[in-house]
Write an enzyme that holds these catalytic residues in place. Structure first.
Site, mmCIF file in Angstrom:
data_model
loop_
_atom_site.group_PDB
_atom_site.id
_atom_site.type_symbol
_atom_site.label_atom_id
_atom_site.label_comp_id
_atom_site.label_asym_id
_atom_site.label_seq_id
_atom_site.Cartn_x
_atom_site.Cartn_y
_atom_site.Cartn_z
ATOM 1 C CG ASN A 44 -0.731 -7.074 -1.293
ATOM 2 O OD1 ASN A 44 -1.305 -7.719 -2.164
ATOM 3 N ND2 ASN A 44 -1.248 -6.899 -0.082
ATOM 4 C CG HIS A 61 -10.073 -5.925 0.833
ATOM 5 N ND1 HIS A 61 -10.241 -7.060 1.580
ATOM 6 C CD2 HIS A 61 -8.761 -5.580 0.958
ATOM 7 C CE1 HIS A 61 -9.086 -7.392 2.148
ATOM 8 N NE2 HIS A 61 -8.170 -6.514 1.783
ATOM 9 C CD GLU A 76 -2.888 -1.166 2.366
ATOM 10 O OE1 GLU A 76 -2.810 -0.273 3.232
ATOM 11 O OE2 GLU A 76 -3.753 -2.068 2.413
ATOM 12 C CG ASP A 97 -12.776 -9.175 2.055
ATOM 13 O OD1 ASP A 97 -12.603 -8.266 1.218
ATOM 14 O OD2 ASP A 97 -12.465 -9.048 3.258
ATOM 15 C CD GLU A 118 -4.708 -7.930 1.861
ATOM 16 O OE1 GLU A 118 -5.601 -7.201 2.345
ATOM 17 O OE2 GLU A 118 -3.503 -7.670 1.938
#
Ligand code: XIL
Length: 447
Positions: A203, A239, A160, A270, A268
């Site tokens: 990432n 996400h 990030e 979801d 990640e």
């Protein structure tokens, strides 16, 4: 008040026994190989992982679900700087070790997450001057990567580092502010030397589609590749929710990074929601990864909804009771797998009935029963309502009642067919005749 009861259809249960007998007699290795996420993904040359929290490994259902379904594990918080080096030079790795040992002893790969990140960063790091910070960053990378040398499949070296929004600029952080753009390159060079066997990833989030932020990451990766800065993979956190849906150009974005000569990983995943809409989004993501040769695997950000960092959005593949959700079936199907109906935990026709009082006016009330299909589609249902004496039902809608004493059994009028996870409801008006007590609702049976 809401009451929920669960039951498996008797007819469906009988059917399961017959199918299970057949499956035991004649199932093939191929069918067996593709009835979990991990085995189905392996059939596509990919891993299927989950974020894992050390403190849940002692819960039998958690560990059993993880071990059965997943071939890769990412420690959810245990490898972050605040957890691993809370004061300078003191490495606390017991919790991370628990995840790594659990995963590796069961043949899973481990993703290391994460070495250099502005968040979950102990305050001592932010207090350092530039020269000290550079040393501390490299020491941190060497300390962690050295401890796990040879055990980590991929490391999120930097997480990030880019700002959200339209600018494509770097995010302000102690690293960026004191060391400048070059900190990312330095972290990757240090990481390569620390564990040459690990894949080194950058990432980030909101980089899943083509946009200013992903363009900026793309430019960095392109520059690294052209100058020989060691980078092997880019992680797309993924996400998603209604405010941040799966981008239409997701596959195209993964592909353009892959075309730079790096692997891409969904790190990640979801997706908030439920039922068939959530399932359809999971299918999109899985299909996108499968369409890109260098998309080497998918990690979902948790095993069960109940421990998700966004648990209110029920964004994962297993519900709070570790039941497979429609999203699970969608991913398994997209991966080319198929559920074996003889397997424990595999969905048969089932439903739940939940009761609420929707109105009350002294002498009477309205009740509503919501019927929700379980993890498999259903073609019919019945639910029972036990009415307290001396109440009586004066009207009922969206259902067909039959009576035995004060037990009302309701079957569908027009609304018998439900997709997995979908709901319908029937309602009724009750004359209290002096008693305001709530009815007992249960016995939902599906076929
Ligand atoms: C989250 C964890 O899931 C939470 O338990 C923790 O409180 C905060 O961090 N991007 C990342 C992950 O890279 O490390 C974050 O994980 C989610 C967003």
């Amino acid at each position: 008040m809401t009451m929920t009861l669960r039951c498996l259809a008797r007819t469906a249960a009988a059917g399961l026994v017959a199918v299970a007998a057949l499956a035991t007699a004649g199932h093939t290795a191929e069918a067996e190989a593709a009835d979990t996420l991990g085995s189905a993904a392996a059939g596509q040359g990919r891993y299927f992982g989950a974020a894992v929290a050390a403190n849940h490994l002692g819960e039998a259902d958690y560990a059993a679900t993880l071990d059965r379904e997943f071939t890769s594990a990412t420690p959810e918080n245990e490898m972050k700087w605040d957890a691993t080096e809370p004061s300078r030079g003191t490495f606390t790795l017991a919790a991370a070790d628990r995840v790594v040992d659990h995963a590796r002893s069961r043949g899973m790969d481990v993703r290391g997450h994460t070495l250099v990140w502005h968040s979950q960063l102990p305050s001592w790091v932010g207090a350092l001057g530039a020269a000290d910070l550079r040393t501390a960053m490299n020491d941190h990378i060497n300390g962690l990567m050295g401890h796990y040398k040879g055990q980590i499949h991929s490391w999120d070296v930097v997480n990030e580092a880019f700002q959200d929004g339209g600018s494509g600029a770097r995010r302000s952080s102690p690293f960026q502010d004191r060391l400048g753009d070059g900190f990312i390159e330095e972290a990757f060079r240090t990481a390569r030397a620390a564990d040459p066997a690990a894949r080194l990833c950058y990432n980030d989030y909101n980089t899943d589609g083509v946009n200013a932020k992903s363009n900026a990451v793309y430019a960095m990766v392109k520059d690294f590749k052209s100058r020989g800065v060691p980078i092997d993979c880019v992680g797309f956190q993924s996400h998603f929710n209604s405010a941040s849906p799966v981008p239409a150009d997701y596959r195209q974005n993964l592909q353009r990074f892959a075309d730079l000569g790096v692997d891409v990983q969904i790190t990640e995943l979801d997706i908030e929601g439920s039922g068939s809409a959530q399932a359809a989004n999971y299918t999109k993501v899985t299909d996108a990864c499968l369409a890109v040769d260098r998309c080497t695997g998918i990690t979902v950000w948790g095993v069960t909804d109940k421990y998700s960092w966004r648990s209110g959005g029920t964004p994962l593949l297993f519900d709070g009771d570790y039941r497979k959700k429609p999203a699970y079936d969608a991913v398994l199907t997209a991966l080319g797998g198929s559920g074996d109906p003889g397997d424990p935990g595999d969905p048969g026709a089932s439903c739940t009935a939940a009761y609420t009082r929707t109105a009350d006016w002294g002498s009477g009330y309205n009740g509503q029963v919501t019927i929700t299909a379980g993890d498999a589609p259903i073609s019919s249902w019945t639910a029972t309502v036990v009415l307290p004496s001396p109440q009586s039902v004066s009207s009922l809608w969206n259902g067909t009642p039959t009576w035995a004493g004060n037990v009302m059994t309701v079957s569908p009028s027009w609304n018998g067919t439900l997709a997995a996870g979908a709901s319908t409801s029937f309602g009724f008006t009750v004359a209290k005749n002096g008693s305001g007590a709530a009815p007992t609702v249960g016995g939902c049976t599906a076929s």
